[in-house]
Design an enzyme around this catalytic site. Structure first.
Site, PDB file in Angstrom:
ATOM      1  N   GLU A  85      -4.994   3.759   6.072  1.00  0.00           N
ATOM      2  CA  GLU A  85      -4.685   3.493   4.665  1.00  0.00           C
ATOM      3  C   GLU A  85      -5.301   4.565   3.779  1.00  0.00           C
ATOM      4  OE1 GLU A  85      -6.458   2.271   1.625  1.00  0.00           O
ATOM      5  OE2 GLU A  85      -5.965   0.125   1.627  1.00  0.00           O
ATOM      6  N   ARG A 106       0.831  -1.219   0.000  1.00  0.00           N
ATOM      7  CA  ARG A 106       0.000   0.000   0.000  1.00  0.00           C
ATOM      8  C   ARG A 106       0.864   1.268   0.000  1.00  0.00           C
ATOM      9  NH1 ARG A 106      -3.035  -3.626  -0.795  1.00  0.00           N
ATOM     10  NH2 ARG A 106      -5.168  -3.875  -0.016  1.00  0.00           N
ATOM     11  N   SER A 113     -10.733  -0.711   2.978  1.00  0.00           N
ATOM     12  CA  SER A 113     -10.024  -0.837   4.266  1.00  0.00           C
ATOM     13  C   SER A 113      -9.605   0.547   4.743  1.00  0.00           C
ATOM     14  CB  SER A 113      -8.750  -1.683   4.112  1.00  0.00           C
ATOM     15  OG  SER A 113      -9.055  -2.962   3.640  1.00  0.00           O
TER      16      SER A 113
HETATM   17  P1  FAD Z   1      -8.682   8.722  -5.319  1.00  0.00           P
HETATM   18  O1  FAD Z   1      -9.424   8.342  -4.085  1.00  0.00           O
HETATM   19  O2  FAD Z   1      -9.295   9.707  -6.228  1.00  0.00           O
HETATM   20  O3  FAD Z   1      -7.245   9.234  -4.907  1.00  0.00           O
HETATM   21  C1  FAD Z   1      -6.448   8.522  -3.983  1.00  0.00           C
HETATM   22  C2  FAD Z   1      -5.130   9.293  -3.775  1.00  0.00           C
HETATM   23  O4  FAD Z   1      -4.370   9.297  -4.967  1.00  0.00           O
HETATM   24  C3  FAD Z   1      -5.351  10.762  -3.431  1.00  0.00           C
HETATM   25  O5  FAD Z   1      -4.305  11.154  -2.559  1.00  0.00           O
HETATM   26  C4  FAD Z   1      -5.230  11.486  -4.764  1.00  0.00           C
HETATM   27  O6  FAD Z   1      -4.785  12.822  -4.622  1.00  0.00           O
HETATM   28  C5  FAD Z   1      -4.184  10.626  -5.474  1.00  0.00           C
HETATM   29  N1  FAD Z   1      -4.370  10.545  -6.929  1.00  0.00           N
HETATM   30  C6  FAD Z   1      -5.429  10.009  -7.579  1.00  0.00           C
HETATM   31  N2  FAD Z   1      -5.216  10.027  -8.906  1.00  0.00           N
HETATM   32  C7  FAD Z   1      -4.010  10.585  -9.099  1.00  0.00           C
HETATM   33  C8  FAD Z   1      -3.231  10.895 -10.250  1.00  0.00           C
HETATM   34  N3  FAD Z   1      -3.639  10.636 -11.497  1.00  0.00           N
HETATM   35  N4  FAD Z   1      -2.011  11.486 -10.064  1.00  0.00           N
HETATM   36  C9  FAD Z   1      -1.558  11.772  -8.821  1.00  0.00           C
HETATM   37  N5  FAD Z   1      -2.259  11.514  -7.710  1.00  0.00           N
HETATM   38  C10 FAD Z   1      -3.457  10.925  -7.833  1.00  0.00           C
HETATM   39  N6  FAD Z   1      -7.597  -0.671  -2.585  1.00  0.00           N
HETATM   40  C11 FAD Z   1      -6.760  -1.738  -2.711  1.00  0.00           C
HETATM   41  O7  FAD Z   1      -5.543  -1.556  -2.874  1.00  0.00           O
HETATM   42  N7  FAD Z   1      -7.243  -3.008  -2.660  1.00  0.00           N
HETATM   43  C12 FAD Z   1      -8.545  -3.285  -2.488  1.00  0.00           C
HETATM   44  O8  FAD Z   1      -8.946  -4.451  -2.459  1.00  0.00           O
HETATM   45  C13 FAD Z   1      -9.460  -2.192  -2.364  1.00  0.00           C
HETATM   46  N8  FAD Z   1     -10.781  -2.406  -2.168  1.00  0.00           N
HETATM   47  C14 FAD Z   1     -11.636  -1.354  -2.041  1.00  0.00           C
HETATM   48  C15 FAD Z   1     -12.992  -1.606  -1.871  1.00  0.00           C
HETATM   49  C16 FAD Z   1     -13.896  -0.572  -1.763  1.00  0.00           C
HETATM   50  C17 FAD Z   1     -15.356  -0.868  -1.577  1.00  0.00           C
HETATM   51  C18 FAD Z   1     -13.430   0.774  -1.837  1.00  0.00           C
HETATM   52  C19 FAD Z   1     -14.403   1.908  -1.754  1.00  0.00           C
HETATM   53  C20 FAD Z   1     -12.075   1.033  -1.991  1.00  0.00           C
HETATM   54  C21 FAD Z   1     -11.164  -0.023  -2.088  1.00  0.00           C
HETATM   55  N9  FAD Z   1      -9.777   0.185  -2.252  1.00  0.00           N
HETATM   56  C22 FAD Z   1      -8.925  -0.874  -2.411  1.00  0.00           C
HETATM   57  C23 FAD Z   1      -9.225   1.561  -2.254  1.00  0.00           C
HETATM   58  C24 FAD Z   1      -9.290   2.251  -3.648  1.00  0.00           C
HETATM   59  O9  FAD Z   1     -10.154   1.582  -4.500  1.00  0.00           O
HETATM   60  C25 FAD Z   1      -7.918   2.337  -4.305  1.00  0.00           C
HETATM   61  O10 FAD Z   1      -7.010   2.996  -3.464  1.00  0.00           O
HETATM   62  C26 FAD Z   1      -7.956   3.059  -5.644  1.00  0.00           C
HETATM   63  O11 FAD Z   1      -6.745   2.911  -6.326  1.00  0.00           O
HETATM   64  C27 FAD Z   1      -8.280   4.542  -5.494  1.00  0.00           C
HETATM   65  O12 FAD Z   1      -8.502   5.065  -6.789  1.00  0.00           O
HETATM   66  P2  FAD Z   1      -9.214   6.470  -7.001  1.00  0.00           P
HETATM   67  O13 FAD Z   1      -9.095   6.815  -8.433  1.00  0.00           O
HETATM   68  O14 FAD Z   1     -10.585   6.415  -6.442  1.00  0.00           O
HETATM   69  O15 FAD Z   1      -8.280   7.406  -6.125  1.00  0.00           O
HETATM   70  N1  EPU Z   2     -10.921 -10.630   9.855  1.00  0.00           N
HETATM   71  C1  EPU Z   2     -11.635 -10.686  11.026  1.00  0.00           C
HETATM   72  N2  EPU Z   2     -12.707  -9.866  11.170  1.00  0.00           N
HETATM   73  C2  EPU Z   2     -13.091  -8.987  10.210  1.00  0.00           C
HETATM   74  C3  EPU Z   2     -12.355  -8.906   9.010  1.00  0.00           C
HETATM   75  C4  EPU Z   2     -11.253  -9.748   8.857  1.00  0.00           C
HETATM   76  O1  EPU Z   2     -11.322 -11.474  11.929  1.00  0.00           O
HETATM   77  O2  EPU Z   2     -14.087  -8.284  10.426  1.00  0.00           O
HETATM   78  C5  EPU Z   2      -9.752 -11.534   9.690  1.00  0.00           C
HETATM   79  C6  EPU Z   2     -10.197 -12.941   9.246  1.00  0.00           C
HETATM   80  O3  EPU Z   2      -9.365 -13.864   9.890  1.00  0.00           O
HETATM   81  C7  EPU Z   2      -9.913 -12.939   7.757  1.00  0.00           C
HETATM   82  C8  EPU Z   2      -8.661 -12.052   7.697  1.00  0.00           C
HETATM   83  O4  EPU Z   2      -8.894 -11.050   8.683  1.00  0.00           O
HETATM   84  O5  EPU Z   2      -9.650 -14.215   7.266  1.00  0.00           O
HETATM   85  C9  EPU Z   2      -8.432 -11.403   6.333  1.00  0.00           C
HETATM   86  O6  EPU Z   2      -9.623 -10.747   5.906  1.00  0.00           O
HETATM   87  P1  EPU Z   2      -9.861 -10.380   4.363  1.00  0.00           P
HETATM   88  O7  EPU Z   2      -9.546 -11.540   3.502  1.00  0.00           O
HETATM   89  O8  EPU Z   2     -11.205  -9.760   4.242  1.00  0.00           O
HETATM   90  O9  EPU Z   2      -8.737  -9.315   4.065  1.00  0.00           O
HETATM   91  P2  EPU Z   2      -8.241  -8.037   4.861  1.00  0.00           P
HETATM   92  O10 EPU Z   2      -6.860  -8.338   5.371  1.00  0.00           O
HETATM   93  O11 EPU Z   2      -9.240  -7.573   5.843  1.00  0.00           O
HETATM   94  C10 EPU Z   2      -7.015  -7.078   2.785  1.00  0.00           C
HETATM   95  C11 EPU Z   2      -6.916  -5.769   2.078  1.00  0.00           C
HETATM   96  C12 EPU Z   2      -8.128  -5.557   1.189  1.00  0.00           C
HETATM   97  C13 EPU Z   2      -8.166  -6.678   0.161  1.00  0.00           C
HETATM   98  C14 EPU Z   2      -8.244  -8.011   0.887  1.00  0.00           C
HETATM   99  C15 EPU Z   2      -8.135  -9.182  -0.047  1.00  0.00           C
HETATM  100  C16 EPU Z   2      -5.576  -4.275   3.415  1.00  0.00           C
HETATM  101  C17 EPU Z   2      -5.551  -3.097   4.305  1.00  0.00           C
HETATM  102  N3  EPU Z   2      -6.775  -4.685   3.014  1.00  0.00           N
HETATM  103  O12 EPU Z   2      -8.127  -6.989   3.667  1.00  0.00           O
HETATM  104  O13 EPU Z   2      -7.982  -4.318   0.510  1.00  0.00           O
HETATM  105  O14 EPU Z   2      -9.260  -6.533  -0.705  1.00  0.00           O
HETATM  106  O15 EPU Z   2      -7.148  -8.116   1.833  1.00  0.00           O
HETATM  107  O16 EPU Z   2      -6.837  -9.300  -0.508  1.00  0.00           O
HETATM  108  O17 EPU Z   2      -4.525  -4.818   3.092  1.00  0.00           O
HETATM  109  C18 EPU Z   2      -8.462  -1.987   0.600  1.00  0.00           C
HETATM  110  O18 EPU Z   2      -7.246  -1.795   0.548  1.00  0.00           O
HETATM  111  O19 EPU Z   2      -9.277  -1.051   0.620  1.00  0.00           O
HETATM  112  C19 EPU Z   2      -8.969  -3.352   0.623  1.00  0.00           C
HETATM  113  C20 EPU Z   2     -10.263  -3.656   0.697  1.00  0.00           C
END
Ligand code: FAD
Ligand code: EPU
Length: 343
Positions: free
Chosen positions: A338, A162, A236
């Site tokens: 994050e 991240r 997250s």
């Molecule tokens: P924004 O929110 O618009 O921007 C994020 C940051 O990047 C800000 O600081 C912004 O200034 C900067 N930025 C954006 N675009 C640019 C650019 N072109 N140039 C320079 N700076 C820029 N993330 C994960 O890694 N894994 C996941 O599994 C994951 N699951 C998610 C699930 C949900 C339901 C949600 C809502 C979010 C999740 N995220 C996850 C977080 C998010 O989707 C990612 O961080 C994504 O890359 C953000 O993209 P954005 O375009 O919305 O960025």
């Molecule tokens: N868990 C709990 N309680 C909860 C949630 C999770 O006990 O309420 C424990 C469970 O043991 C579960 C483990 O955490 O098995 C892992 O949970 P999960 O697979 O949902 O993944 P996570 O670690 O909670 C991370 C990323 C997610 C990504 C998933 C899948 C980060 C900060 N988050 O979540 O990314 O989608 O793994 O790879 O690394 C995001 O960055 O926004 C995001 C959603």
């Protein structure tokens, strides 16, 4: 280019926080960006993609520049890879679907991550056993102060969990214009992350494909992550903390159920969701499912903070602070946010 004044950012952030930006403009190419940067030389700037990883805790007194650079171009290929250059304003999941249609492999595990291509290298998006750096080739970015376009290779970006150079040394200095991905012509499947195999079995998949993996991941994600169109959130809220093996062994003595995954260099990555679920506002309660006003901790995934409607960014932030402190008090572990906090 139209400059809008005093507009609500509610439609532009997935948390659905209703703050006002003093100025707002969209740009579709580098020339438009340059013009805006010159015009707003002395004004604070926020580059916005899909707004899915930001929390606004206040009105924004500068100019929000929404990146809408589009285009998906196949640049060249070799025996193993195809190299695809994508405009920063393209939607990430639409790009994943584009790859699936052409059987270009490498991004299937990153299906359904909200947001745009331009933000994908910012925090090196990751999910289900893959991170962006696995498919990243290069990017072009515009230096806000020097008015220059620079190219960054994978090494230049200093990707981490991240993390990238754009969140550290080059924070707020570059606008990412496009990203080139290196995609496999012959897939290498990655179903190592626990629940994927289970889901594929449930789906009755007989022959593995990138489409099947993508579908499995879409199912898993939809079952536990709240849809931002229905409940405001930014995924997250905290990172999964990394601690030493020694610290993990100590923690395990007191909390045998604690969830952690071994890393290289004698470290363990803790599941922050477990830590948050296993402490709470009071001794015998859990944060998971907790709600105060319209701010809450999601009932199916404790790592996700939510806005049930009209929570202020500061209220979500305050809740995150309480969670952070209680995790620290009970487990002696520091959580790091994050989500990008915009003050
Ligand atoms: P924004 O929110 O618009 O921007 C994020 C940051 O990047 C800000 O600081 C912004 O200034 C900067 N930025 C954006 N675009 C640019 C650019 N072109 N140039 C320079 N700076 C820029 N993330 C994960 O890694 N894994 C996941 O599994 C994951 N699951 C998610 C699930 C949900 C339901 C949600 C809502 C979010 C999740 N995220 C996850 C977080 C998010 O989707 C990612 O961080 C994504 O890359 C953000 O993209 P954005 O375009 O919305 O960025
Ligand atoms: N868990 C709990 N309680 C909860 C949630 C999770 O006990 O309420 C424990 C469970 O043991 C579960 C483990 O955490 O098995 C892992 O949970 P999960 O697979 O949902 O993944 P996570 O670690 O909670 C991370 C990323 C997610 C990504 C998933 C899948 C980060 C900060 N988050 O979540 O990314 O989608 O793994 O790879 O690394 C995001 O960055 O926004 C995001 C959603």
């Amino acid at each position: 280019m139209q400059i809008q004044k005093n507009i609500s950012l509610k439609p532009f952030n997935t948390f659905g926080i209703d703050v006002v930006a003093r100025s707002f403009a969209r740009f579709k190419d580098t020339d438009e960006l340059e013009e805006l940067i010159n015009q707003f030389h002395d004004t604070d700037k926020l580059i916005l993609g899909g707004g899915s990883n930001v929390l606004f805790t206040n009105h924004y007194d500068g100019i929000v520049l929404k990146n809408e650079i589009s285009g998906i171009h196949e640049m060249h290929e070799d025996n193993e890879y195809v190299y695809v250059k994508v405009g920063a304003g393209e939607n990430w999941h639409q790009f994943v679907l584009h790859c699936l249609e052409r059987n270009w492999a490498g991004v299937e595990n990153l299906s359904l991550i909200p947001g745009n291509v331009g933000a994908s290298p910012m925090q090196n998006i990751g999910a289900y056993g893959m991170e962006l750096h696995d498919v990243f080739y290069a990017l072009e970015a515009y230096h806000i102060h020097d008015n220059k376009v620079l190219t960054f290779s994978r090494n230049d970006c200093e990707f981490g969990y991240r993390d990238s150079i754009f969140k550290k040394k080059y924070k707020d200095q570059f606008v990412i214009l496009n990203v080139t991905y290196q995609l496999r012509k012959h897939p290498k499947f990655n179903i190592s992350y626990g629940v994927i195999e289970q889901e594929l079995e449930k789906m009755g998949v007989k022959e593995l494909s990138i489409k099947a993996i993508s579908d499995a991941i879409i199912n898993i994600r939809s079952s536990k992550l709240p849809d931002p169109k229905k409940i405001g959130n930014a995924g997250s809220f905290f990172k999964n903390p990394e601690i030493s093996n020694e610290q993990f062994d100590e923690l395990k003595k007191e909390f045998p159920e604690v969830v952690g995954y071994p890393l290289a260099e004698e470290k363990v990555k803790l599941a922050a969701g477990w830590l948050i679920e296993n402490c709470g506002p009071d001794a015998n309660t859990s944060w998971k499912g907790y709600r105060i006003g319209d701010a809450g901790c999601h009932a199916k995934q404790a790592l996700v903070l939510v806005n049930y409607g009209s929570a202020k960014g500061s209220e979500i932030y305050e809740l995150s602070e309480k969670i952070l402190q209680s995790v620290n008090k009970k487990f002696g572990v520091n959580l790091e946010r994050e989500v990008n906090i915009i003050e």
